[in-house]
Design a protein around this motif. Structure first.
Motif, PDB file in Angstrom:
ATOM      1  N   ILE A 102       1.058  -1.211  -0.242  1.00 14.07           N
ATOM      2  CA  ILE A 102      -0.500  -0.087  -0.321  1.00 14.07           C
ATOM      3  C   ILE A 102       0.810   1.072  -0.375  1.00 14.07           C
ATOM      4  CG2 ILE A 102      -1.782   1.412   1.193  1.00 14.07           C
ATOM      5  CD1 ILE A 102      -2.966  -1.247   2.104  1.00 14.07           C
ATOM      6  N   TRP A 103       1.978   1.214   0.708  1.00 14.13           N
ATOM      7  CA  TRP A 103       2.960   2.680   0.887  1.00 14.13           C
ATOM      8  C   TRP A 103       3.449   2.965  -0.645  1.00 14.13           C
ATOM      9  CZ3 TRP A 103       8.467   2.303  -0.423  1.00 14.13           C
ATOM     10  CH2 TRP A 103       9.168   3.850  -0.409  1.00 14.13           C
ATOM     11  N   LEU A 104       4.044   1.262  -1.377  1.00 12.36           N
ATOM     12  CA  LEU A 104       4.276   1.590  -2.294  1.00 12.36           C
ATOM     13  C   LEU A 104       3.363   1.556  -3.388  1.00 12.36           C
ATOM     14  CD1 LEU A 104       6.622   1.056  -3.883  1.00 12.36           C
ATOM     15  CD2 LEU A 104       6.262  -1.306  -4.447  1.00 12.36           C
ATOM     16  N   ALA A 105       2.717   1.615  -3.226  1.00  9.82           N
ATOM     17  CA  ALA A 105       0.782   2.108  -4.154  1.00  9.82           C
ATOM     18  C   ALA A 105       1.074   3.648  -4.147  1.00  9.82           C
ATOM     19  CB  ALA A 105      -0.624   1.513  -4.277  1.00  9.82           C
ATOM     20  N   ARG A 106       1.776   4.075  -3.331  1.00  8.01           N
ATOM     21  CA  ARG A 106       0.625   5.824  -3.372  1.00  8.01           C
ATOM     22  C   ARG A 106       2.791   6.519  -4.151  1.00  8.01           C
ATOM     23  NH1 ARG A 106       2.792   7.802   1.619  1.00  8.01           N
ATOM     24  NH2 ARG A 106       1.455   9.825   0.730  1.00  8.01           N
ATOM     25  N   ARG A 107       3.427   5.545  -4.349  1.00  7.59           N
ATOM     26  CA  ARG A 107       4.790   6.240  -5.298  1.00  7.59           C
ATOM     27  C   ARG A 107       4.146   6.074  -7.039  1.00  7.59           C
ATOM     28  NH1 ARG A 107       8.818   8.024  -1.928  1.00  7.59           N
ATOM     29  NH2 ARG A 107      10.375   7.639  -2.902  1.00  7.59           N
ATOM     30  N   LEU A 108       4.037   4.847  -6.914  1.00 18.41           N
ATOM     31  CA  LEU A 108       3.694   4.765  -8.098  1.00 18.41           C
ATOM     32  C   LEU A 108       3.514   5.513  -9.771  1.00 18.41           C
ATOM     33  CD1 LEU A 108       2.210   1.541  -7.860  1.00 18.41           C
ATOM     34  CD2 LEU A 108       4.241   1.354  -8.664  1.00 18.41           C
ATOM     35  N   ARG A 109       4.574   5.301 -10.321  1.00 13.93           N
ATOM     36  CA  ARG A 109       4.161   6.219 -11.668  1.00 13.93           C
ATOM     37  C   ARG A 109       3.696   5.137 -13.003  1.00 13.93           C
ATOM     38  NH1 ARG A 109       6.848   9.543  -8.558  1.00 13.93           N
ATOM     39  NH2 ARG A 109       6.021  11.990  -8.166  1.00 13.93           N
ATOM     40  N   SER A 110       3.848   3.896 -13.191  1.00 14.42           N
ATOM     41  CA  SER A 110       3.869   3.190 -13.955  1.00 14.42           C
ATOM     42  C   SER A 110       2.521   1.796 -13.868  1.00 14.42           C
ATOM     43  CB  SER A 110       5.211   2.202 -13.936  1.00 14.42           C
ATOM     44  OG  SER A 110       5.125   1.055 -15.194  1.00 14.42           O
ATOM     45  N   THR A 111       1.896   1.872 -15.263  1.00 16.94           N
ATOM     46  CA  THR A 111       0.830   0.885 -15.346  1.00 16.94           C
ATOM     47  C   THR A 111       1.125  -0.316 -14.839  1.00 16.94           C
ATOM     48  OG1 THR A 111       0.024   3.080 -16.614  1.00 16.94           O
ATOM     49  CG2 THR A 111      -1.264   0.788 -16.972  1.00 16.94           C
ATOM     50  N   GLY A 112       2.049  -0.006 -16.020  1.00 12.85           N
ATOM     51  CA  GLY A 112       2.266  -1.259 -15.338  1.00 12.85           C
ATOM     52  C   GLY A 112       2.898  -2.617 -14.354  1.00 12.85           C
ATOM     53  N   TRP A 113       3.361  -1.535 -13.988  1.00 14.88           N
ATOM     54  CA  TRP A 113       3.927  -1.334 -12.238  1.00 14.88           C
ATOM     55  C   TRP A 113       2.540  -1.351 -11.027  1.00 14.88           C
ATOM     56  CZ3 TRP A 113       7.786  -2.962  -8.609  1.00 14.88           C
ATOM     57  CH2 TRP A 113       9.056  -3.132  -9.485  1.00 14.88           C
TER      58      TRP A 113
END
Length: 209
Positions: A102-113
């Motif tokens: 959940i913490w990492l999801a807030r930093r995502l900028r990649s659709t694939g990721w």
């Protein structure tokens, strides 16, 4: 002739490279994670409910010409039945993993990721829900598995469920993206290295002037 040197080397910021956008986090990346996680978690819960209702106490059901056997197995351990008897430890580990995702999801900028992370998060939540809410008790619950490939009783491949499949699929996608040099923040790993090398070379050249 003046020998005065500039106050300091002028180095281009690697973050200014076109392929390294440091823009505010697009909300749609979080939405992708959330939608995938909710949908797959719901499907996992539904299939486990159906498995418990229809496979409890029955012999394995042979489908697809024996490629798949449906049978109910309650797993107190991790994947491949590792760690049986340490269910509470696995539950705590799963909670930590969910918080990290959940913490990492807030930093995502990649659709694939975002897609890969959504699948892994759904799988982790699905099996964590079993460990919290199913018998024999909170943090000691056994995960419901019901798919055995090629042979019954997990003789050819360990019995698994939809949550396990989601974790594997999401993990493979994330590893593939990493091998292709695509990072979770939307940048390319190779681009970062090239920008850093260019900045270092510029610094050394100006320092030697």
């Amino acid at each position: 002739m003046s020998t005065e040197k500039p106050a300091g080397p002028v180095v281009e910021d690697a973050s200014s490279e076109p392929e390294t956008p440091l823009t505010p986090l697009p909300r749609r990346r979080i939405a992708v994670v959330a939608v995938i996680a909710v949908l797959v978690f719901g499907l996992d819960l539904l299939t486990k409910t159906l498995a418990v209702a229809n496979l409890e106490g029955r012999e394995p059901i042979r489908v697809l010409g024996g490629a798949v056997y449906l049978q109910l197995v309650r797993n107190g351990g991790a994947a491949f039945s590792i760690g049986t008897g340490m269910t509470w430890v696995l539950a705590l580990v799963a909670i930590a993993v969910v918080v990290l995702l959940i913490w990492l999801a807030r930093r995502l900028r990649s659709t694939g990721w975002a897609i890969g992370l959504g699948l892994v998060l759904a799988g982790a939540l699905g099996n964590l829900a079993d460990r919290i809410f199913r018998a024999p008790g909170v943090l000691h619950g056994h995960v419901v598995d019901f798919v055995s490939l090629f042979e019954p009783d997990g003789r050819a491949w360990p019995v698994f469920n939809l949550a396990d499949s989601a974790i594997c699929a999401g993990g493979v996608l994330i590893v593939l993206l990493s091998l292709l040099g695509r990072d979770y923040d939307g940048t390319r790993g190779r681009g970062k290295k090239a920008a850093k090398a260019k900045a270092t070379e510029t610094t050394e050249t100006e320092a030697a002037a």
